[in-house]
Design an enzyme around this catalytic site. Structure first.
Site, PDB file in Angstrom:
ATOM      1  N   THR A  96      37.823  37.123  37.033  1.00  0.00           N
ATOM      2  CA  THR A  96      38.888  36.799  37.990  1.00  0.00           C
ATOM      3  C   THR A  96      38.373  36.934  39.416  1.00  0.00           C
ATOM      4  OG1 THR A  96      40.672  37.406  36.505  1.00  0.00           O
ATOM      5  CG2 THR A  96      41.083  37.752  38.844  1.00  0.00           C
ATOM      6  N   VAL A 120      50.343  35.820  29.981  1.00  0.00           N
ATOM      7  CA  VAL A 120      50.103  35.878  31.420  1.00  0.00           C
ATOM      8  C   VAL A 120      49.609  37.280  31.733  1.00  0.00           C
ATOM      9  CG1 VAL A 120      51.209  35.804  33.698  1.00  0.00           C
ATOM     10  CG2 VAL A 120      51.865  34.140  31.939  1.00  0.00           C
ATOM     11  N   GLY A 121      48.600  37.376  32.602  1.00  0.00           N
ATOM     12  CA  GLY A 121      48.036  38.680  32.941  1.00  0.00           C
ATOM     13  C   GLY A 121      48.648  39.274  34.191  1.00  0.00           C
ATOM     14  N   ASP A 122      47.937  40.206  34.782  1.00  0.00           N
ATOM     15  CA  ASP A 122      48.417  40.942  35.957  1.00  0.00           C
ATOM     16  C   ASP A 122      48.256  40.168  37.257  1.00  0.00           C
ATOM     17  OD1 ASP A 122      45.586  41.233  35.453  1.00  0.00           O
ATOM     18  OD2 ASP A 122      45.557  42.574  37.184  1.00  0.00           O
ATOM     19  N   THR A 154      40.994  43.282  39.483  1.00  0.00           N
ATOM     20  CA  THR A 154      40.419  42.571  38.345  1.00  0.00           C
ATOM     21  C   THR A 154      40.185  43.553  37.218  1.00  0.00           C
ATOM     22  OG1 THR A 154      38.554  41.293  37.502  1.00  0.00           O
ATOM     23  CG2 THR A 154      38.068  42.831  39.297  1.00  0.00           C
TER      24      THR A 154
END
Ligand code: ASP
Length: 310
Positions: free
Chosen positions: A175, A204-206, A225
């Site tokens: 990321t 979906v990530g952070d 990240t």
């Protein structure tokens, strides 16, 4: 006073596990991203403009897991998440699960500037991108055999992988992100990602979640990240900001303490943070984090931890 920081992901891989060519290319990409953002800050442009420009450079670089270099989902698609936030007015824009958009960070900025909403997802976000005139490209533009092979390695397993892990015990997070403090002392944070290889079910990530992977207020701007599920549960970026607001601690201490709490939950990764005085920190609890800072003519880029040659 102006300063910009970027990251291109953290990872458990130690020196020697990534080819010298790939490392050199990553350093080059990070330097170009810093320079693009710093030039804008020097000419009096905003922190928002600087972080957007820096992340765009990294989205164009196939080495990083964002934009063009995004990893593949289980279904063989590239679904991207991105977020930008400004500190002085706490405006935010984010997008999740978007396909075909060349620069997801620009789309997130469009949400911030031209939408009453904060987070748009999937086909709706793509419709908004078309309405705003964002550039799209077909699957060939985003395809790389490197990313495809990463998917094939784990596609039949019930697991996801963080970017380019080279073995079961190795993790890598590609990321990208940027934080900046402009000449007015205004702050901004930006993060962009393809998420995790083999992700399913619209994961979906952070990165696009305010307070988890991205956050800015009047006193600090944060981009993270690492393993997104842990950052979400730790509300990591906001946790750092809250430590600065409610405790009498330095930026370095707040960043280290927030990361230690993530580690206690079992999370791995790192973050970049800058405050309105132009102080900064880039801690990580992995073997390396692609990262850099620029506050004068020369960008500084680092990959490994203290005690290891950069
Ligand atoms: N944080 C990202 C995610 O979980 C992955 C990364 O940092 O590379 O989606």
């Amino acid at each position: 006073m102006p300063v910009i920081l970027v990251h291109g992901g953290a990872g458990t891989l130690f020196k020697g596990r990534v080819s010298a060519e790939r490392e050199a290319a990553a350093r080059q990409g990070l330097s170009e991203a810093l320079q693009a953002g710093y030039d804008l800050l020097q000419s009096g442009d905003s922190a928002l403009a600087a972080v957007t420009a820096a992340v765009k450079v990294l989205e164009d670089c196939e080495l990083f897991n964002a934009g063009r270099g995004s990893v593949y989902t289980h279904a063989g698609r590239q679904e991207m998440d991105a977020c930008v936030m400004t500190g002085h007015d706490q405006q935010a824009g984010a997008i999740a699960g978007v396909q075909g958009v060349c620069h997801p960070i620009e789309l997130a900025r469009e949400v911030l500037l031209h939408s009453p909403h904060v987070l748009l997802a999937g086909s709706g976000a793509e419709d908004f991108a078309r309405q705003q005139g964002c550039a799209f490209a077909d699957a060939d533009y985003f395809h790389s055999d490197y990313r495809w092979q990463q998917l094939l390695q784990i596609r039949d397993q019930d697991t996801t992988a963080l970017d380019h892990g080279l073995g079961a015990s190795e993790k890598s997070f590609g990321t990208v992100g940027a934080v900046a403090c402009d000449q007015q002392g205004h702050l901004a944070a930006a993060t962009s990602t393809g998420g995790m290889t083999n992700k399913r079910f619209g994961r979906v990530g952070d990165s696009p979640l305010i307070g988890a992977g991205t956050y800015a207020n009047a006193s600090c701007a944060v981009s993270a990240t690492g393993h997104g599920e842990y950052f979400m549960r730790a509300v990591l970026a906001y946790d750092l900001a809250a430590r600065l607001a409610y405790q009498q601690v330095s930026l370095q201490a707040a960043a280290a303490d927030a990361l230690a709490r993530l580690g206690n939950l079992g999370g791995q990764g790192g973050l970049i943070v800058v405050n309105a005085q132009g102080e900064w920190s880039m801690p990580f609890n992995t073997g390396r984090m692609y990262r850099g800072v620029q506050f004068s003519e020369q960008p500084q880029v680092l990959i490994y931890g203290a005690g290891e040659p950069a």
